[in-house]
Design an enzyme around this catalytic site. Structure first.
Site, PDB file in Angstrom:
ATOM      1  N   GLY A 239       0.756  -1.236   0.000  1.00 49.99           N
ATOM      2  CA  GLY A 239       0.000   0.000   0.000  1.00 49.99           C
ATOM      3  C   GLY A 239       0.787   1.287   0.000  1.00 49.99           C
ATOM      4  O   GLY A 239       0.217   2.367  -0.194  1.00 49.99           O
ATOM      5  N   ARG A 276       2.763  -1.532  -6.371  1.00 52.35           N
ATOM      6  CA  ARG A 276       2.922  -0.252  -7.052  1.00 52.35           C
ATOM      7  C   ARG A 276       4.288   0.380  -6.761  1.00 52.35           C
ATOM      8  O   ARG A 276       4.934   0.942  -7.645  1.00 52.35           O
ATOM      9  CB  ARG A 276       1.807   0.691  -6.586  1.00 52.35           C
ATOM     10  CG  ARG A 276       1.770   2.023  -7.294  1.00 52.35           C
ATOM     11  CD  ARG A 276       0.861   3.003  -6.551  1.00 52.35           C
ATOM     12  NE  ARG A 276      -0.402   2.430  -6.164  1.00 52.35           N
ATOM     13  CZ  ARG A 276      -1.519   2.495  -6.885  1.00 52.35           C
ATOM     14  NH1 ARG A 276      -1.499   3.125  -8.040  1.00 52.35           N
ATOM     15  NH2 ARG A 276      -2.643   1.953  -6.453  1.00 52.35           N
ATOM     16  N   ARG A 312      -6.449   3.713 -15.893  1.00 57.46           N
ATOM     17  CA  ARG A 312      -6.404   4.402 -14.607  1.00 57.46           C
ATOM     18  C   ARG A 312      -6.982   5.826 -14.659  1.00 57.46           C
ATOM     19  O   ARG A 312      -7.740   6.208 -13.757  1.00 57.46           O
ATOM     20  CB  ARG A 312      -4.980   4.442 -14.049  1.00 57.46           C
ATOM     21  CG  ARG A 312      -4.422   3.076 -13.664  1.00 57.46           C
ATOM     22  CD  ARG A 312      -3.131   3.202 -12.872  1.00 57.46           C
ATOM     23  NE  ARG A 312      -3.378   3.698 -11.529  1.00 57.46           N
ATOM     24  CZ  ARG A 312      -3.087   4.922 -11.111  1.00 57.46           C
ATOM     25  NH1 ARG A 312      -2.532   5.801 -11.931  1.00 57.46           N
ATOM     26  NH2 ARG A 312      -3.349   5.288  -9.871  1.00 57.46           N
ATOM     27  N   CYS A 344     -14.622   5.548 -28.548  1.00 62.18           N
ATOM     28  CA  CYS A 344     -15.891   6.270 -28.600  1.00 62.18           C
ATOM     29  C   CYS A 344     -16.487   6.428 -27.198  1.00 62.18           C
ATOM     30  O   CYS A 344     -17.567   5.929 -26.890  1.00 62.18           O
ATOM     31  CB  CYS A 344     -16.855   5.527 -29.520  1.00 62.18           C
ATOM     32  SG  CYS A 344     -18.306   6.497 -29.961  1.00 62.18           S
ATOM     33  N   GLU A 345     -15.741   7.100 -26.329  1.00 65.17           N
ATOM     34  CA  GLU A 345     -16.159   7.392 -24.953  1.00 65.17           C
ATOM     35  C   GLU A 345     -15.557   8.743 -24.567  1.00 65.17           C
ATOM     36  O   GLU A 345     -14.355   8.966 -24.753  1.00 65.17           O
ATOM     37  CB  GLU A 345     -15.641   6.336 -23.967  1.00 65.17           C
ATOM     38  CG  GLU A 345     -16.112   4.918 -24.205  1.00 65.17           C
ATOM     39  CD  GLU A 345     -17.408   4.609 -23.484  1.00 65.17           C
ATOM     40  OE1 GLU A 345     -17.904   5.489 -22.745  1.00 65.17           O
ATOM     41  OE2 GLU A 345     -17.913   3.497 -23.654  1.00 65.17           O
TER      42      GLU A 345
END
Length: 421
Positions: A239, A276, A312, A344-345
């Site tokens: 985290g 990450r 993301r 197409c968004e």
């Protein structure tokens, strides 16, 4: 620190010029730096020197086997959340004794495969899952080594979609019920209680929630030991955040010191699960400008990458720095633009109101930074767009570690029923 730098005006991944990669691989593509992966792992692992600790890389952040093999050679274990990730870890050469199986819902076949592989530990997240695992283990004539994942009801102060330690989150067993569930687990013939696990969320930039959660965890261990339930393993999860947009997350050394202060007195083996932190800044996505569109209200830079490649920004409203591959001079004019993809968004947007060179044109390359974690692993084939290739660089060498998917290969996965022939 990462190893993506301008050399003679051109962005490089270690010793490899990105235009060279784009010519040979095509765009878009993900590019990972071996030197950065190795450095991040070593700095993190060194923060726990002197402790009985294992760093189990969280495969969900970046599951490419070349990345796993790179980290495994440094001594990393693996935190997995599916049987597919477990197979990836094992095939990459990570020893079963360094594999932890986490995740909210494990199917019977996943439990069986994990027990057959004799992995280190299964982290159980609910009472029904505990009952099912006990049944499966007894049926196989085995004992399942487990930790219960405890939800400490601690707000990690992170994005709501990656917070996992609050009472309303789906993860883990409420800390208020931990002792009674441990009693039940200790009485099951197919279960061997070995540890306690916790993970409160991702991209944390403050140690305070960690300290609160680990202090609560230590108290639970002492209560369980008083009940005669021996806890020898502590899984503290991951985290710890990275810098996407000027954040100043704690350094691994500070995190390691906090771990010493909160749980080292328990004498347990400690498992850490960074993802990450290891992979995020070790990777970028390179894309080519398709068009510059000057609308009435905005200038749009339309890339050949899209939200299916890197979701993301769309999913989390996440920020990624976006820079030109050809270095901009200090006095060069800049333009304010929205950087978008061709899907197409309206949500297919990588960045709004960003500064890029005013003379940027179709055919130029840009790099989307900090894309090594939750990039390629979350990509999809929406709009029948083929999966993007991945490249690993080491010094002056590079290798394609996932080739570009062919569109016909994607389409041919469909099966037409006989009545439509």
């Amino acid at each position: 620190m990462n190893h993506f730098e301008y050399i003679d005006g051109v962005l490089h991944a270690e010793g490899v010029a990105l235009p060279e990669l784009a010519e040979k691989v095509g765009t878009p593509f993900f590019c990972y730096s071996t030197a950065t992966l190795e450095r991040h792992y070593k700095v993190y692992a060194d923060a726990f020197s002197g402790l009985d600790a294992t760093v189990c890389y969280a495969i969900k952040a970046n599951s490419n086997q070349a990345v796993l093999k790179t980290l495994g050679k440094l001594g990393a274990g693996a935190d997995v959340v599916s049987v597919g990730e477990m197979r990836r870890a094992l095939r990459a050469g990570i020893a079963p004794g360094k594999v932890i199986f986490s995740g909210v819902g494990k199917a019977e076949d996943e439990m069986r495969e994990a027990l057959e592989a004799d992995i280190a530990q299964i982290n159980v997240e609910s009472i029904p899952e505990l009952i099912e695992l006990n049944r499966v283990a007894l049926d196989m004539g085995k004992k399942a080594r487990i930790a219960l994942r405890i939800n400490p009801h601690v707000d990690a102060k992170t994005h709501e979609k990656i917070a996992t330690g609050k009472a309303e989150n789906k993860f883990g067993i409420d800390w208020t019920r931990a002792i009674e569930v441990y009693r039940d687990a200790a009485a099951m013939d197919g279960i061997e209680v070995t540890g306690i696990a916790m993970h409160i969320g991702s991209q944390l930039t403050d140690l305070t929630p960690f300290r609160e959660a680990f202090t609560r965890l230590a108290s639970l261990v002492e209560q369980l030991r008083a009940e005669g339930i021996e806890i020898r393993n502590l899984d503290l999860g991951g985290g710890l955040g990275i810098a996407y947009q000027g954040e100043t997350p704690p350094l691994p050394d500070a995190y390691g010191q906090m771990v010493r202060e909160t749980v080292s007195h328990l004498g347990c083996h400690i498992t850490l699960e960074p993802g990450r932190l290891i992979a995020g800044n070790a990777g970028i996505m390179v894309s080519r400008v398709m068009y510059i569109k000057d609308g009435e209200a905005k200038r749009f830079v339309i890339l050949d990458a899209a939200m299916n490649d890197l979701i993301r920004p769309t999913l989390y409203n996440a920020y990624h720095e976006i820079i030109p591959v050809e270095e901009q001079g200090e006095n060069d004019k800049q333009a304010t633009v929205d950087i978008v993809g061709p899907i197409c968004e309206t949500g297919d947007t990588f960045g709004k109101d960003r500064k890029l060179p005013d003379n940027l044109k179709a055919g130029d390359l840009v790099a989307v930074m900090s894309a090594g974690a939750y990039g390629a692993v979350m990509s999809s084939t929406y709009n029948t767009r083929a999966l993007t290739p991945e490249v690993l660089v080491k010094g002056n060498e590079f290798a394609i570690v996932r080739p570009r998917q062919e569109i016909d290969e994607l389409i041919n996965m469909d099966q037409i029923p006989g009545w439509l022939d």
